[in-house]
Design a protein around this motif. Structure first.
Motif, PDB file in Angstrom:
ATOM      1  N   PHE A 152      34.840  42.678  45.397  1.00  0.00           N
ATOM      2  CA  PHE A 152      35.813  41.616  45.640  1.00  0.00           C
ATOM      3  C   PHE A 152      35.121  40.445  46.320  1.00  0.00           C
ATOM      4  O   PHE A 152      33.946  40.515  46.710  1.00  0.00           O
ATOM      5  N   ILE A 153      35.851  39.358  46.469  1.00  0.00           N
ATOM      6  CA  ILE A 153      35.352  38.143  47.122  1.00  0.00           C
ATOM      7  C   ILE A 153      36.037  37.991  48.472  1.00  0.00           C
ATOM      8  O   ILE A 153      37.266  38.121  48.565  1.00  0.00           O
ATOM      9  N   ILE A 199      39.983  38.353  47.614  1.00  0.00           N
ATOM     10  CA  ILE A 199      40.586  38.151  46.299  1.00  0.00           C
ATOM     11  C   ILE A 199      39.700  38.739  45.205  1.00  0.00           C
ATOM     12  O   ILE A 199      38.599  39.204  45.460  1.00  0.00           O
ATOM     13  N   PHE A 200      40.195  38.722  43.972  1.00  0.00           N
ATOM     14  CA  PHE A 200      39.505  39.221  42.781  1.00  0.00           C
ATOM     15  C   PHE A 200      39.036  40.670  42.945  1.00  0.00           C
ATOM     16  O   PHE A 200      37.870  40.983  42.691  1.00  0.00           O
ATOM     17  N   ARG A 209      42.270  31.535  39.339  1.00  0.00           N
ATOM     18  CA  ARG A 209      42.559  32.226  38.095  1.00  0.00           C
ATOM     19  C   ARG A 209      41.326  32.974  37.624  1.00  0.00           C
ATOM     20  O   ARG A 209      40.202  32.511  37.781  1.00  0.00           O
ATOM     21  N   LYS A 210      41.547  34.129  37.012  1.00  0.00           N
ATOM     22  CA  LYS A 210      40.429  34.872  36.456  1.00  0.00           C
ATOM     23  C   LYS A 210      39.896  34.162  35.209  1.00  0.00           C
ATOM     24  O   LYS A 210      40.658  33.598  34.434  1.00  0.00           O
ATOM     25  N   SER A 211      38.587  34.221  35.041  1.00  0.00           N
ATOM     26  CA  SER A 211      37.990  33.576  33.874  1.00  0.00           C
ATOM     27  C   SER A 211      36.858  34.406  33.288  1.00  0.00           C
ATOM     28  O   SER A 211      36.071  33.903  32.500  1.00  0.00           O
ATOM     29  N   LEU A 212      36.777  35.706  33.654  1.00  0.00           N
ATOM     30  CA  LEU A 212      35.641  36.523  33.238  1.00  0.00           C
ATOM     31  C   LEU A 212      36.066  37.985  33.113  1.00  0.00           C
ATOM     32  O   LEU A 212      36.845  38.479  33.926  1.00  0.00           O
ATOM     33  N   THR A 213      35.546  38.669  32.103  1.00  0.00           N
ATOM     34  CA  THR A 213      35.741  40.106  31.968  1.00  0.00           C
ATOM     35  C   THR A 213      34.618  40.668  31.105  1.00  0.00           C
ATOM     36  O   THR A 213      33.967  39.935  30.357  1.00  0.00           O
ATOM     37  N   TRP A 214      34.363  41.965  31.211  1.00  0.00           N
ATOM     38  CA  TRP A 214      33.385  42.631  30.348  1.00  0.00           C
ATOM     39  C   TRP A 214      34.044  43.023  29.036  1.00  0.00           C
ATOM     40  O   TRP A 214      35.217  43.411  29.001  1.00  0.00           O
ATOM     41  N   GLY A 240      32.929  34.097  42.618  1.00  0.00           N
ATOM     42  CA  GLY A 240      34.282  34.421  42.190  1.00  0.00           C
ATOM     43  C   GLY A 240      34.305  35.417  41.046  1.00  0.00           C
ATOM     44  O   GLY A 240      33.324  35.596  40.322  1.00  0.00           O
ATOM     45  N   ASN A 241      35.466  36.090  40.900  1.00  0.00           N
ATOM     46  CA  ASN A 241      35.793  36.903  39.728  1.00  0.00           C
ATOM     47  C   ASN A 241      34.736  37.963  39.395  1.00  0.00           C
ATOM     48  O   ASN A 241      34.271  38.050  38.263  1.00  0.00           O
ATOM     49  N   PRO A 242      34.326  38.833  40.342  1.00  0.00           N
ATOM     50  CA  PRO A 242      33.364  39.891  39.997  1.00  0.00           C
ATOM     51  C   PRO A 242      33.989  40.931  39.077  1.00  0.00           C
ATOM     52  O   PRO A 242      35.125  41.340  39.278  1.00  0.00           O
TER      53      PRO A 242
END
Length: 691
Positions: A180-181, A167-168, A261-266, A213-215
């Motif tokens: 990814f994870i 995922i992610f 759910r995604k919770s991170l972005t650059w 999570g969420n790399p």
């Protein structure tokens, strides 16, 4: 950033002065960065331990050892020997001037035409020209809207194929790697993986125990920020793509990772990340931005208190807008767009209530995945006018989309799962007794009970559509009623005389209302003439007529029609999307997507307008039933649990009826039975879809 006489480079973990360049351990750097946030202030030992070692149980000896290493680096220059002051029985103080240096503009790498990620946008020259002419608008239209034909077949390429949860997915800006994870054994342990696109070789970046999570990739493709969970502690961390020790950026909220759910972005400047975090004084989750050099955090959004909060952040190609989802207490999602320049939030009421990820298509449009009962929908939302276009992706359960504007590709995870139906007898508000578990290798989902309590009807999700099944609660026998035919079923209802089933059938192109006659074993279409996309059917008390809804512009229309003819009658244009008839047939009651409340409309007075029944219901609800004038409805109390509540109009009271831990719950108010679809095992592979 400079600390006294030293130039600090957190990304390379180096202290630089004149001809000296000293590389330190990540924790040494984290300790300095935390102290540097509060120069000339005494920081208690307990505070340092809590913030520098949130993932482990560090001791005073651990802190003393790391302070000693920091001092050893600083005194390499004789002018810096007194920078770290020990305050007896309290903690430490940084006695040095801290200057945050201007951020350098990162050189953008022009990626190959294959798999270019969305975050780079088009060329700098094109962006500059459009920004010049459009800079006065609230929504900056620096790129033309993409034209994507969602009606044509979409070619899909498999990237991974394992018996694991993958995922992610995130493609690096230089198009060389995918991060990814992978969770080989469910969600108890997992790995942060870097996969080389050309060779297929993989590298594991785990350096500390816990869940990852969420790399997300930095703009220069050198670093990866990700979410890390250790017990109940959630942190945002940074690691070099070549591996090595990671370092702490900030605390965060781990609830979203557990719900995928995604919770991170650059951010676009590559020097800061945007993430979801609990607010100090409010329960709702908000978006924050943290500078990876200085460690300073800035709050970006301010959701109301009656919300679960904000998630799925995504920055537009020009860096001016942030799209994200805002979820209320009932679990209903809306897309929000924050203009970073004006700090204005704009809300969009989407067709779907459950959004599984969003990303920017260009500066005018976002693409999102909605969970539309047994299959995914890809939806394009134009943020300038709120218009939407969608494509149904049969049999796919898609997560975590990332759109590539150059190659017109969408990378995503596809979830494969199976769930058993568990039927329990409700004993009281907090307890139930399991009666039956229907084991399956497929995904069983929507469940409804017959009024006499003799049988249930449920759907089974397959790649080529839904099956409709009936289970006899007395004989313990089950049989398939309808085979899959590239249609997916939702909004199932059994007639009061227990002889027919009505449901909403959704195909690639449209939706319709279907009837299954149990006695005649006949499945047929309920004619709705020219009414576009009818939905949410329910039975009237005589079992001969059906109510259903449709939407025209922003209006919800309520219709009534007979099973035996094709002449629907419009009841009201001021209705809602879920509607039932009262026990005496004098009124209909409905709820509205995107609004809070419950409404009543008289069927006797044809000139009547809908009346809102109560102010006690403070959140949207979409799954509900009525018996003897009392309403029973589902309320999302916490992700992903749902509780059943009862509303009594006579005294205008709401009380808990049943507290459940299941994500999908269906109930029989006549016999105190509760059904839930309980996940047993699931996996996910990564795919690229070509537009």
């Amino acid at each position: 950033m400079t600390v006294g006489a030293w130039q600090i480079d957190p990304l390379s973990l180096r202290f630089i002065k004149d001809d000296k360049s000293i590389k330190v351990q990540p924790k040494v750097m984290e300790l300095l960065l935390y102290l540097a946030q509060f120069p000339e202030q005494v920081i208690l030992r307990e505070e340092l331990i809590k913030n520098v070692w949130p993932e482990v149980s560090a001791t005073d000896d651990t802190l003393n050892n790391m302070v000693g290493k920091l001092r050893k680096v600083l005194i390499a220059d004789s002018q810096c020997q007194s920078y770290i002051e020990t305050v007896p029985k309290k903690g430490y103080c940084l006695r040095a001037e801290v200057v945050k240096t201007a951020k350098k503009e990162k050189q953008k790498i022009q990626p190959k035409s294959f798999k270019k990620p969305l975050i780079l946008g088009f060329t700098v020259a094109i962006i500059a020209v459009f920004l010049f002419f459009m800079s006065q608008k609230v929504f900056i239209h620096s790129l033309p809207s993409s034209t994507i034909d969602l009606d044509k077949p979409l070619e899909t390429l498999s990237i991974t194929s394992h018996q694991a949860l993958e995922i992610f997915p995130e493609i690096s800006p230089n198009n060389k790697h995918i991060a990814f994870i992978r969770a080989p054994e469910g969600l108890q342990s997992n790995q942060l993986i870097i996969k080389d696109i050309d060779s297929g070789n993989e590298r594991i970046l785990n350096d500390i125990a816990g869940l990852y999570g969420n790399p997300v990739w930095s703009g220069n493709s050198e670093n990866i920020a990700y979410i890390h969970m250790s017990g109940s502690t959630c942190t945002v961390r940074l690691v070099n793509m070549q591996g090595g020790p990671s370092r702490l950026l900030s605390s965060c909220s781990g609830e979203l990772i557990r719900t995928m759910r995604k919770s991170l972005t650059w951010d676009k400047d590559t020097n800061s990340v945007i993430f979801t975090k609990n607010q100090e004084t409010k329960k709702a989750l908000a978006l924050f931005k943290v500078d990876i050099v200085s460690g300073q955090a800035l709050k970006l959004t301010n959701p109301p208190e009656n919300m679960i909060g904000d998630a799925n952040p995504s920055v537009s190609p020009n860096g001016k807008l942030i799209a994200f989802t805002r979820t209320n207490e009932s679990g209903v999602d809306k897309i929000m767009v924050l203009n970073i320049v004006t700090n204005i939030e704009t809300e969009f009421a989407t067709k779907s209530q459950n959004l599984l990820g969003i990303d920017w298509l260009d500066n005018d449009s976002v693409i999102y995945i909605s969970d539309a009962s047994s299959r995914s929908e890809l939806v394009l939302l134009n943020v300038t006018d709120g218009s939407e276009a969608l494509s149904r992706i049969s049999g796919r359960s898609m997560l975590h989309p990332s759109f590539n504007t150059a190659s017109r590709q969408l990378i995503f995870s596809e979830l494969q799962s199976n769930a058993n139906i568990v039927i329990s007898k409700r004993l009281n508000e907090n307890h139930s007794e399991k009666l039956i578990e229907l084991k399956s290798s497929k995904f069983e989902r929507e469940v409804v009970f017959s009024d006499d309590g003799q049988f249930i009807v449920y759907t089974r999700l397959l790649a080529n559509g839904s099956e409709l099944w009936l289970y006899d609660l007395t004989t313990k026998e089950q049989k398939r009623l309808v085979k899959p035919d590239n249609a997916f079923f939702k909004s199932i209802a059994i007639s009061p005389d227990n002889t027919k089933i009505v449901l909403n059938a959704i195909t690639e192109k449209n939706s319709s209302i279907q009837i299954y006659d149990i006695e005649r074993q006949h499945f047929f279409n309920l004619e709705t003439v020219d009414i576009k996309n009818p939905q949410s059917p329910s039975w009237l008390a005589d079992s001969k007529r059906v109510l259903f809804t449709s939407k025209k512009s922003e209006l919800w229309l309520i219709w009534q029609t007979s099973v035996n003819d094709s002449n629907p009658t419009l009841i009201t244009q001021q209705g809602g999307n879920i509607v039932v008839e009262s026990d005496d047939g004098k009124n209909v009651y409905f709820s509205r997507q995107g609004e809070v409340g419950l409404w009543q409309l008289s069927l006797i007075d044809t000139q009547a307008t809908p009346v809102k029944m109560t102010q006690k219901i403070t959140e949207e609800f979409q799954t509900w039933k009525m018996k003897n004038g009392i309403f029973y409805f589902l309320k999302r109390q916490s992700i992903p649990s749902k509780h059943i509540y009862v509303y009594t109009p006579e005294n205008d009271e709401i009380k808990l009826y049943y507290q459940s831990s299941g994500a999908f719950n269906y109930f029989d108010i006549n016999h105190d039975l509760v059904a839930s679809a309980q996940l047993k095992q699931f996996s996910a592979d990564i795919f690229v879809m070509q537009f």
